[in-house]
Design a protein around this motif. Sequence first.
Motif, short mmCIF file in Angstrom:
data_model
loop_
_atom_site.label_atom_id
_atom_site.label_comp_id
_atom_site.label_asym_id
_atom_site.label_seq_id
_atom_site.Cartn_x
_atom_site.Cartn_y
_atom_site.Cartn_z
N UNK B 86 52.05 2.07 25.98
CA UNK B 86 52.86 2.63 24.90
C UNK B 86 52.59 4.09 24.61
N UNK B 87 51.86 4.72 25.48
CA UNK B 87 51.67 6.15 25.30
C UNK B 87 50.28 6.48 24.81
N UNK B 88 49.70 7.56 25.37
CA UNK B 88 48.32 7.93 25.07
C UNK B 88 48.07 8.20 23.59
N UNK B 89 49.12 8.58 22.85
CA UNK B 89 48.89 8.87 21.44
C UNK B 89 48.58 7.61 20.65
N UNK B 90 48.98 6.47 21.17
CA UNK B 90 48.72 5.23 20.42
C UNK B 90 47.80 4.28 21.17
N UNK B 426 49.01 3.59 13.18
CA UNK B 426 49.33 4.90 13.75
C UNK B 426 50.57 5.47 13.07
N UNK B 432 51.47 11.89 14.67
CA UNK B 432 50.84 10.91 15.54
C UNK B 432 50.53 11.42 16.94
N UNK B 433 51.42 12.26 17.48
CA UNK B 433 51.19 12.72 18.86
C UNK B 433 49.94 13.59 18.95
#
Lengths: 401, 606
Positions: B86-90, B426, B432-433
């Motif tokens: 789901x993406x490195x930010x989360x 998050x 968040x990013x």
Amino acid sequence: MEQQNDLIAAIATPEAISALSIVRLSGKGASATVEKLMNLKEGRLTGRKRAVGDLSGIDYLVAISWPRGKSYTGEEMVDLICHGFPGTARKILEELERSGARLAVAGEFTRRAWMNGRLTSLDVLTLSAEYREGKNTETNSDLAAELAELTSEIEALIEFSEDHGVSGEQEIGSLLKRALAKTGTLTDRVKSAEILPCAFLMGPVNSGKSTLFNKLNGRETVVVSGLPGTTRDGATRTISLSGRRVEISDTAGCGGQELDSIALELTFGALSSGDRIVWMDPDCEPPSLGTEDKGSYEILKVCSLVDKRETDVKTGWLPLSSITEQGVEEVIQFITATEKGSPSWRLERMANLLRDAILAAENKDVALAAEIVAEVLRETQKPERAGDAVERALERFCVGK
Amino acid sequence: MSKEYQVVVIGGGHAGVEAAAASANVGCRTVLITPDRQKISLMSCNPAIGGIAKGTLVREIDGLGGVSAESADRTALQFRMLNMKKGPAVWGPRVQSDVAEYCRVQTESLSRVGVEIAEGLVVKLLGPSSRIEGVLLSSGTVIKGEAFVIATGTFLNGMLHRGTAAWPGGRRGDISAISLEKDIRERMFHVKRFKTGTSPRVVRSSIDSSVLEKQIFHEIGFRFSWGSKEAVQNIEPCWLTRTTARTERIVKDSLKHSPLYSGRIKGKGPRYCPSFEDKVTKFPERTGHPIHLEPMGRNSRIMYLNGLSTSMPEDIQDRIVRSLPGFEKAVISAYGYSVEYSCFETGEFDRTLRLRGSENLYVAGQILGTSGYEEAAATGLLAGANAAGRLCGKRETTPKRMDSYLGVMVDDLVSRGTDEPYRLFSSRSENRLNLRQDNADRRVFSLAGSLGTLSKKKTEDYAGRQNEYNSIRKQIYTKRAQGKSIIDLCRRPENTVEDIGGSLGLDYTDINTREILTTVVLDIKYEGYVKRAEKRHEARKRYGEVSLSFIEDFQLVDTITIEAREALNIRRPKTMAEAEAIPAVRQADMDALMLYLMKESVSRET
Ligand SMILES: Cc1cc2nc3c(=O)[nH]c(=O)nc-3n(C[C@H](O)[C@H](O)[C@H](O)COP(=O)(O)OP(=O)(O)OC[C@H]3O[C@@H](n4cnc5c(N)ncnc54)[C@H](O)[C@@H]3O)c2cc1C
């Protein structure tokens, strides 16, 4: 601008013999005015209510009221549903006028709905397209609602899918694609409703303006002759080009004589932002304006009658011939280009963003997709200012809408 | 008998430990008072640290010089990165922990930084609330101090519930802090009641694990603390099972026995860590809820049933557990229960976590209205550092919302409040990013500086990482690979951090290099979004500086809704910030008002 929530009234149904007609009243005091005319108790029509009774001896009718914030216009509003004899609705309207209501102008109800945040400018435009087509379809608010829904899906996926052992990445992908498709449909609709800024065909006499104008119009509307100065008064038409609605003005030729050059300067001075000028001159001479011109119009320099020309065309000039059709497509593209900042331009931007979001989701970055969707959502909710496109669309509503 | 300290921390839970360690790191003589030193940092609920946003918070704690991240690394049984798709930010780093080891290691860290531990139960605060002078223990001992941190978790007038039974307690096997709560209320601090619950534990040998799904994750190496030399090892597996239709039916038929549903518990429970009773009631159509069987420790006899929080009577818990595949002969070693406790009302504390009615009394952890070890630990660190900082003449410090999850949490708790135990997500952040686990040290570095909690060694290590960051960044901007500039490759969504590492010829298997490379690449990928988020935040922040006093009639602002115009005319806000606080004024109105102001100020100038 006139005070915004003064009391306005209009007949909201077509004026023809039918079972029922509706007279709509919106603004401060709408309920009280009707209560008085129908001899109802004070407050009887406060809020979302319905009352049946006689109105000033004109008709026995039904009154439906809405409180502020809950009605179509967002203001206090009453609909009077009367019998459909011609004249009945008109008499009621006159009675309302005597009680202090003002007759609404075309699109005024919708304008108020828009001003009060009940509709966005994209809604107005899509409504206007529907209105022309007589259809009832989705609006921009539906897109916003869908995006909001999509956002909560994505957030739930990010925060909870691991707890619940479910996965939904593919689903997000297809939801994003659905939103993109919806944006596409909306763009088409808005484009067909939006009236683009005016395009002026200008240039010296006999530079082929009227021929091009007729070509674009697809029919002979202007008398064309070889005599200089035939089109002294110019002509304006709203036509459909590549699916866009655009206003085109053929202007009188301006060359040589002093009066003409004053006219030219005046014309340039009167242009509004975004207007487009197709400057046509077989000799590739730019318009000679007395002072340095800093207008915000856009200009396309066209070397017309190129079929009669022997030498090369100057750089920066588009060769055009209405006979061989050389250059006509480019002119159309120039005239029908999406206006920066207009609703369709914004929709196109949203579509591009959604494409980025799809790409992000495909590359396992749902969080990035979420960020982009939030950006699109903000775009749908941007505060609206009285954009020209909206003004032009509002004018096309009938009174009572 | 009486002893004197500078900072006194009450309660040896996750919040108390970080508070005491931070205070000692700032340089104050610190004591931690708790009834049982064996239970310092005891995980009352699930044996795990981290998760989505929570794992990122643990790394922020490390960046702030806290102790929990390192302890989590040292006692981990297994690591898993949640949300990998789901993406490195989360991404959510999470470890299974050896519970007993964690207590031991945390206690060790306290001695290392010089915190004294005093066993005892605080029954009363001494001196006026505006300036507390000491605390009284149940033994009669008085401990004096100059600043105090209360971190008593779920213990303030704690009541435990199971079935129809209810008894005072802060946690299974622990007593309730009844007198202290009474003292707090008598001092006119406002408290509210929250509740939370936990799952039954089962005897490992009674489970037939051959029918369960074994879960061991072989992912890229990870560690919470930048100070840990090596990546966490996977030592013990977890097991997955799912509830059956029978499980759900047993629960539905027995709801009248649940204290949560019979109306016996009045406190507000968390929506996001729901009891199993809640799950069955709220999602009646769902079946097959996942239940994770997690070890309580290395080779532990006892397993924790994650996902089955319940406070049903014991016989029903037996039936529920035995309805799970593989659990037909399960023996429960400790039954699930729920706890109802007091915590401070929103508005009682400020962003430094000091109680508004006092000069030297701070609060941290569950009693702020939060839930979770990580949330508790992070707020503990902030409260402890501020309590100590004030004594050394430092300015009190508040974390920023855009920089850290700690900032988001504190801001939410203070400005919005919470009416259920607050858990981090998050999505609570508007940045968040940028609030990622990989760059946590950088995001909190300046906060650590003003708190004064980071040791010299850790500061130097950080500087070293920054140098490497700059060098990798420079390489990305200058080098080329396969005829393309690497910066362009970096900006393409399909290229992963690993790809970029490959084209730079970096050793992706080295944990240090990999981490720094990740930060560089993600910073570049998200740059534009982060800048825009910050700009939006700045605009919102500056609302307080924008005066509205020259607008005499808001009806003239015809670009905003009539409703907003009327509300503005009645309330007459002096600044944009005051206007924003009016419920009828929406964000779109704020934007339109801003445009109006710009237009007006231009026409007034000319
Ligand atoms: C039954 C139960 C279920 C839970 N379920 C969840 C969940 O589902 N999800 C989740 O995120 N979190 C859950 N938790 C909460 C989690 O345990 C806490 O969020 C976390 O432990 C809070 O940390 P803390 O430091 O604030 O308090 P605690 O860990 O509770 O520590 C408080 C400490 O203070 C000590 N103390 C109390 N009173 C005094 C006194 N008067 N004098 C001296 N010392 C005192 C106690 O002995 C203890 O050591 C649950 C807790 C319990 C008890």
